[in-house]
Design a protein around this motif. Sequence first.
Motif, short mmCIF file in Angstrom:
data_model
loop_
_atom_site.label_atom_id
_atom_site.label_comp_id
_atom_site.label_asym_id
_atom_site.label_seq_id
_atom_site.Cartn_x
_atom_site.Cartn_y
_atom_site.Cartn_z
N LEU A 65 0.83 -1.21 0.00
CA LEU A 65 0.00 0.00 0.00
C LEU A 65 0.86 1.26 0.00
O LEU A 65 0.55 2.23 -0.70
CB LEU A 65 -0.94 0.00 1.20
CG LEU A 65 -2.06 -1.04 1.15
CD1 LEU A 65 -2.79 -1.09 2.48
CD2 LEU A 65 -3.03 -0.75 0.03
N GLN A 66 1.94 1.26 0.75
CA GLN A 66 2.84 2.42 0.82
C GLN A 66 3.48 2.69 -0.54
O GLN A 66 3.62 3.84 -0.96
CB GLN A 66 3.92 2.18 1.87
CG GLN A 66 4.69 3.41 2.27
CD GLN A 66 3.86 4.39 3.08
OE1 GLN A 66 3.03 4.00 3.88
NE2 GLN A 66 4.09 5.65 2.88
N VAL A 67 3.84 1.63 -1.24
CA VAL A 67 4.50 1.78 -2.53
C VAL A 67 3.52 2.22 -3.62
O VAL A 67 3.83 3.11 -4.43
CB VAL A 67 5.19 0.45 -2.94
CG1 VAL A 67 5.65 0.49 -4.39
CG2 VAL A 67 6.35 0.16 -2.01
N TYR A 68 2.33 1.64 -3.64
CA TYR A 68 1.41 1.90 -4.75
C TYR A 68 0.34 2.95 -4.48
O TYR A 68 -0.19 3.53 -5.43
CB TYR A 68 0.74 0.59 -5.18
CG TYR A 68 1.71 -0.34 -5.86
CD1 TYR A 68 2.25 -0.02 -7.09
CD2 TYR A 68 2.11 -1.52 -5.26
CE1 TYR A 68 3.16 -0.86 -7.71
CE2 TYR A 68 3.02 -2.37 -5.87
CZ TYR A 68 3.53 -2.04 -7.10
OH TYR A 68 4.44 -2.86 -7.71
N GLY A 76 2.87 9.05 -13.39
CA GLY A 76 3.71 8.09 -14.09
C GLY A 76 4.40 7.06 -13.22
O GLY A 76 5.45 6.55 -13.59
N LEU A 77 3.83 6.74 -12.06
CA LEU A 77 4.39 5.70 -11.20
C LEU A 77 4.49 4.39 -11.98
O LEU A 77 3.54 3.99 -12.65
CB LEU A 77 3.49 5.50 -9.97
CG LEU A 77 3.88 4.39 -9.00
CD1 LEU A 77 5.16 4.77 -8.26
CD2 LEU A 77 2.77 4.14 -8.01
N PHE A 83 5.24 -0.52 -17.45
CA PHE A 83 3.82 -0.12 -17.38
C PHE A 83 3.66 0.97 -16.33
O PHE A 83 3.68 0.71 -15.14
CB PHE A 83 2.95 -1.33 -17.02
CG PHE A 83 1.48 -1.03 -17.01
CD1 PHE A 83 0.79 -0.77 -18.17
CD2 PHE A 83 0.78 -1.02 -15.81
CE1 PHE A 83 -0.57 -0.51 -18.16
CE2 PHE A 83 -0.57 -0.75 -15.77
CZ PHE A 83 -1.25 -0.49 -16.96
N LYS A 84 3.55 2.20 -16.81
CA LYS A 84 3.42 3.35 -15.92
C LYS A 84 1.97 3.79 -15.83
O LYS A 84 1.19 3.64 -16.77
CB LYS A 84 4.28 4.50 -16.41
CG LYS A 84 5.75 4.19 -16.32
CD LYS A 84 6.59 5.39 -16.65
CE LYS A 84 8.05 5.02 -16.47
NZ LYS A 84 8.91 6.16 -16.45
N SER A 85 1.63 4.34 -14.67
CA SER A 85 0.27 4.86 -14.50
C SER A 85 0.09 6.09 -15.36
O SER A 85 0.96 6.96 -15.41
CB SER A 85 0.00 5.17 -13.03
OG SER A 85 0.87 6.17 -12.57
N PRO A 86 -1.02 6.19 -16.06
CA PRO A 86 -1.26 7.35 -16.92
C PRO A 86 -1.71 8.55 -16.10
O PRO A 86 -2.19 8.42 -14.98
CB PRO A 86 -2.37 6.86 -17.86
CG PRO A 86 -3.11 5.84 -17.05
CD PRO A 86 -2.08 5.19 -16.18
N SER A 87 -1.58 9.72 -16.69
CA SER A 87 -2.04 10.94 -16.03
C SER A 87 -3.56 11.01 -16.09
O SER A 87 -4.16 10.84 -17.16
CB SER A 87 -1.45 12.17 -16.73
OG SER A 87 -2.10 13.34 -16.28
#
Length: 124
Positions: A65-68, A76-77, A83-87
């Motif tokens: 949970l702390q990381v994500y 962009g995590l 696979f990065k999180s989109p804006s």
Amino acid sequence: FGQQGWSRKYSFNTGDLLICANVLQSYLDANPIVPWDDLRYIFGEIMYGGHITDPWDRRTCNTYLQVYQQEGLFNGLELAPGFKSPSPNEMDYDAYIKYAETAMPPESPLLFGLHPNAEIGYLT
């Protein structure tokens, strides 16, 4: 590939996920900024954490949970290798779904930081 990092099986299910989604929606609707600490506590200590009985498993859950669950999720995590999180400012809901369906790498042990042979052990 099995329960990596967990000392025992837990009865996490779709109901847990749906309740967490409802709590998340309520918190996002009620707060002008994302209350990351509150959400991590609720999910890690109450919702999912309520099932967890082993202290090392609780630590594993809270570390995930702390990381994500943090501000980088909107910036962009890297959620998985390549696979990065989109804006959220650049996509609507349908575009998010399409992105996840097309850009997410195929499931493999490497995706989860495991040795390639982890699949062999899991499938046999």
